[in-house]
Structures are given as structure tokens and as C-alpha cells.
Design an enzyme around this catalytic site. Structure first.
Site, PDB file in Angstrom:
ATOM      1  N   SER A 142      54.230  93.447  18.007  1.00 56.31           N
ATOM      2  CA  SER A 142      55.573  93.494  17.880  1.00 56.31           C
ATOM      3  C   SER A 142      55.869  94.924  17.393  1.00 56.31           C
ATOM      4  CB  SER A 142      56.256  92.304  17.236  1.00 56.31           C
ATOM      5  OG  SER A 142      57.587  92.331  17.230  1.00 56.31           O
ATOM      6  N   ASP A 170      57.304  87.167  27.767  1.00 53.61           N
ATOM      7  CA  ASP A 170      57.825  88.117  26.508  1.00 53.61           C
ATOM      8  C   ASP A 170      59.103  88.743  26.647  1.00 53.61           C
ATOM      9  OD1 ASP A 170      58.331  89.027  24.046  1.00 53.61           O
ATOM     10  OD2 ASP A 170      56.593  90.416  23.996  1.00 53.61           O
ATOM     11  N   HIS A 179      54.926  86.434  23.138  1.00 53.90           N
ATOM     12  CA  HIS A 179      54.868  87.485  22.306  1.00 53.90           C
ATOM     13  C   HIS A 179      53.518  87.672  21.618  1.00 53.90           C
ATOM     14  CE1 HIS A 179      57.050  90.795  20.542  1.00 53.90           C
ATOM     15  NE2 HIS A 179      57.150  90.381  19.587  1.00 53.90           N
TER      16      HIS A 179
END
Length: 458
Positions: free
Chosen positions: A156, A402, A426
């Protein structure tokens, strides 16, 4: 960025925080202020004086970092699982400001009399300065040499930073695994909800969606939009979704809160096929949304909402009264405002989550006008390279379901590899391995390990 971050339950045997002294501002040579930055160490397999690699797990905007980051890591567990075979020394470095739950480890002394100026030392560029400073510190403190090759890891926003350590400091970092890293900053981000809608059509790799499911969710939200326009419709919605009142739904701000990002929770970013509560993943939601005996599409949405509500645990109260650090960074660097515009592929009620509504807080909370946000985003992409980072030994894995993949590197570039993990959400492959993991996630971890081991031979 992390909607629901998994955190390993705290254990007393997790490594304790250690601290080193770092500059408050890496770009002002006249500022001599410093602060204590937290880091964590796993030296279980490390032999001092060896030529084994160094793994750095880069911290980010998620929950407060603790010792799990180097032993049962949400963002870097592929690195953890490589420690026995490589003998690597592993560090995790907390991101500045996101550790301010401990004000003794914060770049500023207090937020008691808050002003936006207290956030002026918060940026990805300052965070990368911290990484460089930590590299210098660790080399001296642990007796490291050029033979100890550094690999950075993250998922991320930490994945963005991990990749940028290699882009900006290739003389310090030998390689980087940047998982689910949305490196292309953007103001209006319709791609997020476009991919979220697509995710509910994915049937294979244990996802359990279907085109019928996606369409039913979209149709239901169209009906919601129509119902919001009438007194009778608002009354029905208030009853169906346990809302305060029909009158409450007359306020556009409440309409946005209710239906702008879905009238229930529709996980795609955080989809976990092994979850076991009601309507907790794509497959279980789709079983309800394709069951015509429940009623019309909007009635099925109501059923999903009520099932989720019945399974909810009481919300934990916020422990810290801290500023919105990530919100500030979106205004000063990244944007990423997730919209659901009319005519997009978004399957929520279109026209509520507009760009102006999603970014209004930049002006109201931080005094940053939209024109300045746009300039900040342009500079970020010019500074880092956006979708076209320049470098080598860079790997960008992304998950199929994602929504953040819309802003990540999708196609290989010279020296830059990509990976598309079918059915994955994710950076799911960066979590600790479990028997319930999708085969594609298991394969992704194997490929990442193989790639890193190859880099270490170069």
C-alpha cells in the site's frame, strides 16, 4: 488508504521498540531540531559480521507499528519467511507522525494547540529522508558493510515508499518489493470504484463473484438513487437500512454518507475469502445478491446490510485524538479521491460521491484549495515518475480485485517487473501465510521469494 488493516494480536514476546535520533526536517540545513524515531529488529537468524542481506519493512499510515512488523508482518511477511534461509537482519521503521500516539516519538512536541503548520514536516519525501538516515544509523550501529545488500519491502502506501527507496537511492538499496503500491497520484480517482465493481464479477480463484451479482448491486443502487428523490422512497429506505428518519435523508450530506460508497459494506480492497461472518466477503455477499427469493435488488441490498449489522462487533473508540495525517498527505501529495460519477462503472449510487464532495476537507480542514492540490499531485508524479518509475530490481505485485491497482504499475518496464495476482485483494500475499490462502496468493509469495533470491545473487 488501509480500510481495514489486519494486525497481529499483541504478544509480550514481540520485539520492543528501539529508537534513533533523526532530523525534524531533512531539507532545511538551518533546522537542528531532532526527534526519536521508532524501529523494530528481528535478528533471530542474523550473525554479526556476515554478508547476509538486510530487509527493511517500511512503515506507513496504517495502525501503530509494533514488534509484529518483523515477526508476523501485515506488510512484509514474505521477508519474515525468508529470514531462516537467508540469515537476514530485518528492520521495520515507523513512519513519521504515524507514531505520534507516543508523543515522545513524534517530530513535533504537541498537537494541543493545533495549527496546520504542525504538519509541515509530514510528507513522503521527509519519510524517505528518515529511511536514508536510518540506513546510515544501522550501518554504524550494526557494523554493516557494502556486502550486506538492502531490500526494502512494503504494501500500500509503504509499498509506494519501498519502491521509491530504490528509485531515489539505488546506491543504498539493492532492490525493492512494492506490493499494491498506487504510485500514480491522481486527483479524481474513478478507477478505484470501477475496479471495485469489476471485483464482484470475478468468479474464480475463490472470489465467488458473478456478472449477475455485479449487476444486481448496480441495479439496487440505481433504485436507491430514485428512492432518495421522493418522500415515500426516503421513508422506505430509512426503515430498510435502520436510518434515523426519512427527513434525515433529505440532507445531501447524509445521502452521500448513506449511499455514496454503498448502502452496505462491499469489500474488494479488503476481500478475504476465509472470513466467516455474515456477508464479509465477495462470495457471501453475492450469494445474497443473486438470490431472487429475497426480493428486488434493493431489497437484497437491505438484506446484506442487516446481515452485516447483526454480525458487527461494537466499534472500538479512538484511543488518540490526533490530526488526520493521511488526509493531509492526500491534499499535499497524492489526491486519490474516490468518486462515483454519473456514467462511470461505479456500482454504487452515482452522482453522490463527486470530486468536490470528496476533497472539500482539504480546504475546510487544512486551508488548501483545489488548485493547490492539483499542483501538489502534478509535482508528486514528476518527482517520483508515477506509472513509469526508472530503476532496476523493482517488483510491483498487484491483486486482481484490489481497487488500488488502478494507480499502480501494471506493465513491465526496463528493470521493473510486475506481477498480477489473480483473485487477490490489497497486498494479501504480504500477510502471514495461512492454510486458507488462495493458491494464487501462495504462488505469488513463491515468485516474490524467487525474485528476491535472484536479486541477491546479482
Amino acid at each position: 488508504m488501509e480500510k481495514t488493516a489486519k494486525v497481529a494480536p499483541f504478544r509480550a514476546d514481540f520485539p520492543a521498540a528501539r529508537y534513533f535520533t533523526v532530523a525534524q526536517d531533512h531539507f532545511d540545513g538551518s533546522n537542528s531540531n531532532t526527534w526519536q524515531q521508532a524501529y523494530y529488529v528481528n535478528d533471530t537468524f542474523w550473525k554479526p559480521g556476515s554478508t547476509a542481506p538486510i530487509f527493511l519493512c517500511v512503515g506507513g499510515e496504517g495502525p501503530a507499528l509494533d514488534g509484529s512488523a518483523v515477526v508476523a508482518s501485515v506488510h512484509c511477511n514474505v521477508a519474515v519467511e525468508l529470514l531462516p534461509s537467508t540469515g537476514a537482519l530485518m528492520f521495520a521503521l515507523e513512519h513519521r507522525y504515524y507514531g505520534c500516539h507516543n508523543m515522545s516519538a513524534c517530530p513535533v512536541p504537541s498537537f494541543a494547540n493545533f495549527s496546520v503548520g504542525l504538519l509541515r514536516f509530514l510528507s513522503s519525501r521527509q519519510a524517505l529522508g528518515d529511511v536514508v538516515a536510518f540506513h546510515q544509523y544501522a550501518v554504524a550501529a550494526y557494523g554493516l558493510t557494502a556486502a550486506n545488500k538492502w531490500i526494502s519491502w512494503g504494501g500500500s502506501y509503504p509499498g509506494m515508499l519501498a519502491g521509491w527507496t530504490r528509485v531515489k537511492f539505488p546506491h543504498l538499496f539493492h532492490g525493492a518489493v512494492a506490493s499494491s503500491a498506487p504510485v500514480q497520484a491522481v486527483m479524481d480517482m474513478p478507477g478505484y470504484n470501477d475496479v471495485a465493481a469489476y471485483a464482484y464479477s470475478v468468479a474464480d480463484n475463490n472470489v465467488g463473484g458473478s456478472q449477475d451479482c455485479r449487476q444486481a448491486i448496480a441495479d439496487g443502487h440505481v433504485t436507491v438513487g430514485q428512492m432518495l428523490a421522493t418522500d415515500a422512497g426516503r421513508a422506505t429506505l430509512a426503515q430498510m437500512f435502520s436510518l434515523p428518519s426519512a427527513q434525515w435523508l433529505q440532507d445531501p450530506a447524509n445521502q452521500l454518507a448513506f449511499a455514496g460508497e454503498g448502502v452496505a459494506n462491499f469489500p474488494s480492497q479488503e476481500n478475504d475469502p476465509s472470513c466467516d461472518t455474515a456477508c464479509c466477503d465477495i462470495a457471501s455477499i453475492c450469494r445474497v445478491m443473486t438470490n431472487q427469493t429475497v426480493g428486488s435488488p434493493v431489497q437484497r441490498l437491505g438484506a446484506v446490510f442487516q446481515l452485516q449489522k447483526s454480525a458487527q462487533s461494537p466499534a472500538a473508540s479512538a484511543a488518540d485524538d490526533l490530526p488526520d495525517f493521511w488526509g493531509y498527505q492526500t491534499c499535499t501529495e497524492f489526491g486519490f479521491y474516490q468518486t462515483c460519477e454519473v456514467g462511470s462503472q461505479c456500482f454504487f449510487t452515482q452522482g453522490l460521491a463527486t470530486l468536490s464532495s470528496q476533497m472539500a476537507f482539504c480546504s475546510s480542514e487544512f486551508g488548501i484549495p483545489a488548485s493547490q492540490v492539483a499542483s501538489n499531485i502534478d509535482y508528486t508524479n514528476a518527482y517520483y515518475g508515477g506509472w513509469t518509475p526508472s530503476g532496476s530490481r523493482l517488483l510491483y505485485p498487484n491483486g486482481e480485485v484490489d481497487p488500488w491497482r488502478s494507480q499502480s504499475v501494471a506493465e513491465p518496464l526496463p528493470g521493473v517487473a510486475t506481477m498480477f495476482v489473480l483473485g487477490a485483494s490489497h497486498h494479501f500475499w504480504t500477510h502471514p501465510s495461512l492454510p486458507t490462502d488462495q493458491p494464487s496468493v501462495v504462488q505469488a509469495r513463491q515468485q516474490i521469494r524467487k525474485t528476491v533470491l535472484q536479486w541477491l545473487q546479482e
